[in-house]
Design a protein around this motif. Structure first.
Motif, PDB file in Angstrom:
ATOM      1  N   LYS A  39      21.580  74.801 -42.143  1.00  0.00           N
ATOM      2  CA  LYS A  39      20.297  74.116 -41.965  1.00  0.00           C
ATOM      3  C   LYS A  39      19.738  74.243 -40.552  1.00  0.00           C
ATOM      4  O   LYS A  39      18.537  74.066 -40.331  1.00  0.00           O
ATOM      5  CB  LYS A  39      20.429  72.643 -42.337  1.00  0.00           C
ATOM      6  CG  LYS A  39      21.337  71.833 -41.428  1.00  0.00           C
ATOM      7  CD  LYS A  39      21.373  70.377 -41.871  1.00  0.00           C
ATOM      8  CE  LYS A  39      22.242  69.535 -40.938  1.00  0.00           C
ATOM      9  NZ  LYS A  39      22.282  68.121 -41.342  1.00  0.00           N
ATOM     10  N   GLU A  40      20.591  74.566 -39.590  1.00  0.00           N
ATOM     11  CA  GLU A  40      20.147  74.708 -38.203  1.00  0.00           C
ATOM     12  C   GLU A  40      19.737  76.135 -37.853  1.00  0.00           C
ATOM     13  O   GLU A  40      19.223  76.387 -36.769  1.00  0.00           O
ATOM     14  CB  GLU A  40      21.252  74.247 -37.253  1.00  0.00           C
ATOM     15  CG  GLU A  40      21.592  72.771 -37.393  1.00  0.00           C
ATOM     16  CD  GLU A  40      22.683  72.345 -36.436  1.00  0.00           C
ATOM     17  OE1 GLU A  40      22.985  73.123 -35.495  1.00  0.00           O
ATOM     18  OE2 GLU A  40      23.238  71.253 -36.612  1.00  0.00           O
ATOM     19  N   GLY A  41      19.982  77.078 -38.755  1.00  0.00           N
ATOM     20  CA  GLY A  41      19.619  78.466 -38.493  1.00  0.00           C
ATOM     21  C   GLY A  41      20.808  79.393 -38.618  1.00  0.00           C
ATOM     22  O   GLY A  41      21.806  79.060 -39.259  1.00  0.00           O
ATOM     23  N   PRO A  42      20.741  80.585 -38.008  1.00  0.00           N
ATOM     24  CA  PRO A  42      21.865  81.532 -38.097  1.00  0.00           C
ATOM     25  C   PRO A  42      23.092  80.947 -37.415  1.00  0.00           C
ATOM     26  O   PRO A  42      23.005  80.393 -36.317  1.00  0.00           O
ATOM     27  CB  PRO A  42      21.339  82.772 -37.362  1.00  0.00           C
ATOM     28  CG  PRO A  42      20.278  82.254 -36.444  1.00  0.00           C
ATOM     29  CD  PRO A  42      19.649  81.103 -37.153  1.00  0.00           C
ATOM     30  N   CYS A  43      24.256  81.069 -38.083  1.00  0.00           N
ATOM     31  CA  CYS A  43      25.447  80.390 -37.551  1.00  0.00           C
ATOM     32  C   CYS A  43      26.647  81.311 -37.338  1.00  0.00           C
ATOM     33  O   CYS A  43      27.481  81.030 -36.483  1.00  0.00           O
ATOM     34  CB  CYS A  43      25.822  79.214 -38.426  1.00  0.00           C
ATOM     35  SG  CYS A  43      25.971  79.590 -40.191  1.00  0.00           S
ATOM     36  N   PHE A  44      26.793  82.383 -38.102  1.00  0.00           N
ATOM     37  CA  PHE A  44      27.858  83.348 -37.832  1.00  0.00           C
ATOM     38  C   PHE A  44      27.592  84.619 -38.615  1.00  0.00           C
ATOM     39  O   PHE A  44      26.768  84.643 -39.534  1.00  0.00           O
ATOM     40  CB  PHE A  44      29.260  82.793 -38.158  1.00  0.00           C
ATOM     41  CG  PHE A  44      29.505  82.466 -39.605  1.00  0.00           C
ATOM     42  CD1 PHE A  44      29.866  83.445 -40.513  1.00  0.00           C
ATOM     43  CD2 PHE A  44      29.397  81.163 -40.056  1.00  0.00           C
ATOM     44  CE1 PHE A  44      30.108  83.150 -41.850  1.00  0.00           C
ATOM     45  CE2 PHE A  44      29.644  80.845 -41.389  1.00  0.00           C
ATOM     46  CZ  PHE A  44      29.994  81.844 -42.281  1.00  0.00           C
ATOM     47  N   ALA A  45      28.305  85.696 -38.221  1.00  0.00           N
ATOM     48  CA  ALA A  45      28.186  86.985 -38.890  1.00  0.00           C
ATOM     49  C   ALA A  45      29.447  87.242 -39.694  1.00  0.00           C
ATOM     50  O   ALA A  45      30.560  86.910 -39.264  1.00  0.00           O
ATOM     51  CB  ALA A  45      27.971  88.100 -37.882  1.00  0.00           C
ATOM     52  N   ARG A  46      29.278  87.842 -40.843  1.00  0.00           N
ATOM     53  CA  ARG A  46      30.407  88.139 -41.735  1.00  0.00           C
ATOM     54  C   ARG A  46      30.459  89.647 -42.003  1.00  0.00           C
ATOM     55  O   ARG A  46      29.456  90.243 -42.411  1.00  0.00           O
ATOM     56  CB  ARG A  46      30.269  87.375 -43.036  1.00  0.00           C
ATOM     57  CG  ARG A  46      31.319  87.704 -44.087  1.00  0.00           C
ATOM     58  CD  ARG A  46      31.079  86.903 -45.354  1.00  0.00           C
ATOM     59  NE  ARG A  46      31.327  85.482 -45.116  1.00  0.00           N
ATOM     60  CZ  ARG A  46      30.774  84.497 -45.827  1.00  0.00           C
ATOM     61  NH1 ARG A  46      29.905  84.788 -46.785  1.00  0.00           N
ATOM     62  NH2 ARG A  46      31.077  83.234 -45.568  1.00  0.00           N
TER      63      ARG A  46
END
Length: 276
Positions: free
Chosen positions: A228-235
């Motif tokens: 909900k806060e935006g981009p958070c990590f890459a997978r």
């Protein structure tokens, strides 16, 4: 990320204009000029047969174009090499560029003569001269590198296992994300990692673009997760099971100035990954 190991046959080509630092057992040893780095490609392809041509294209376009390569050369070709890839890290709140050792290779017929040790020694001497506190590598076998002062340092971790996030609401391929979005992701992940790790590789939009290209070259995809806060990590979808990293103090004065001691603690709390 490639594991470092000894190699198979050489390139069959000569870095003829290399300015040798030392002549040893009929070989010229030294650092290749930028335009000569491509001459090591055939040796790389012969050794790292698990890497598809697309990945090797990526490596020589993106990594070997900016790294340093120490090589053992004669009129027959290149018989050994050590690559130093620059890695931008945060270490105890300080931003540093360290040398990550990869693609250590010795032609089969030249093994057992000390070429790897000589080239590693040259590379370490140059890092010492530059004041780099330590260097690191991913070993094919730890026993190869313990005689050169390397010790197990930190386990392998993926970003998605370390970056805290809320409930994932959206996942997008990195190629569909703007540099602005990747910049937002970088700031958030760097902040999160700085609260968990004393040592980690710094994220940036360029870091994620490079990782995107690396994944594509390996047959995978880089996916960006949003809460909900935006981009958070890459997978990463293409994952290998990697061994623990090994590290070695290079410039002791530089290392002690930052740590005040020589214990394992500086390496015990680290997340350096996804660098080739």
């Amino acid at each position: 990320m490639r594991r470092v190991q000894k190699a198979e046959p050489g390139s069959g080509r000569t870095a003829g204009s290399m300015k040798a630092q030392e002549e040893w057992k009929g070989l010229q040893l030294g650092r290749l000029e930028p335009e000569e780095r491509i001459l090591t490609r055939k040796l790389y392809e012969t050794v790292f047969t698990e890497d598809p041509p697309r990945f090797v294209d990526y490596y020589y376009r993106r990594r070997a174009s900016v790294n340093e390569i120490y090589a053992a050369v004669d009129e027959k070709g290149i018989h050994g090499m050590v690559h130093l890839n620059p890695c931008r890290v945060s270490w105890q709140g300080e931003e540093l560029t360290l040398s990550y050792i990869v693609a250590v290779a010795t032609e089969e017929a030249y093994r057992g003569q000390g070429i790897m040790g000589k080239l590693l020694g040259m590379a370490l001497e140059e890092m010492d001269r530059r004041g780099e506190p330590f260097t690191f590598l991913m070993p094919a076998a730890e026993a190869i590198y313990t005689p050169y002062g390397f010790r197990r340092a930190w386990p392998w971790r993926w970003e998605e296992d370390a970056a805290p996030a809320g409930e994932i609401r959206t996942v997008l391929p990195a190629e569909k994300c703007t540099d602005e979005t990747l910049g937002q992701l970088s700031r958030r992940v760097n902040d999160a990692l700085s609260r968990q790790f004393s040592l980690f590789d710094l994220r940036s939009a360029g870091y994620y673009r490079d990782l995107q290209e690396q994944q594509e070259a390996s047959g995978g995809e880089l996916r960006i997760c949003f809460d909900k806060e935006g981009p958070c990590f890459a997978r990463c979808t293409e994952k290998e099971k990697f061994p623990p990293m090994m590290a070695r103090i290079v410039n002791r004065k530089s290392f002690l100035a930052r740590t005040g001691g020589e214990g394992e603690e500086p390496f015990a709390n680290a997340l350096i990954c996804q660098v080739v």
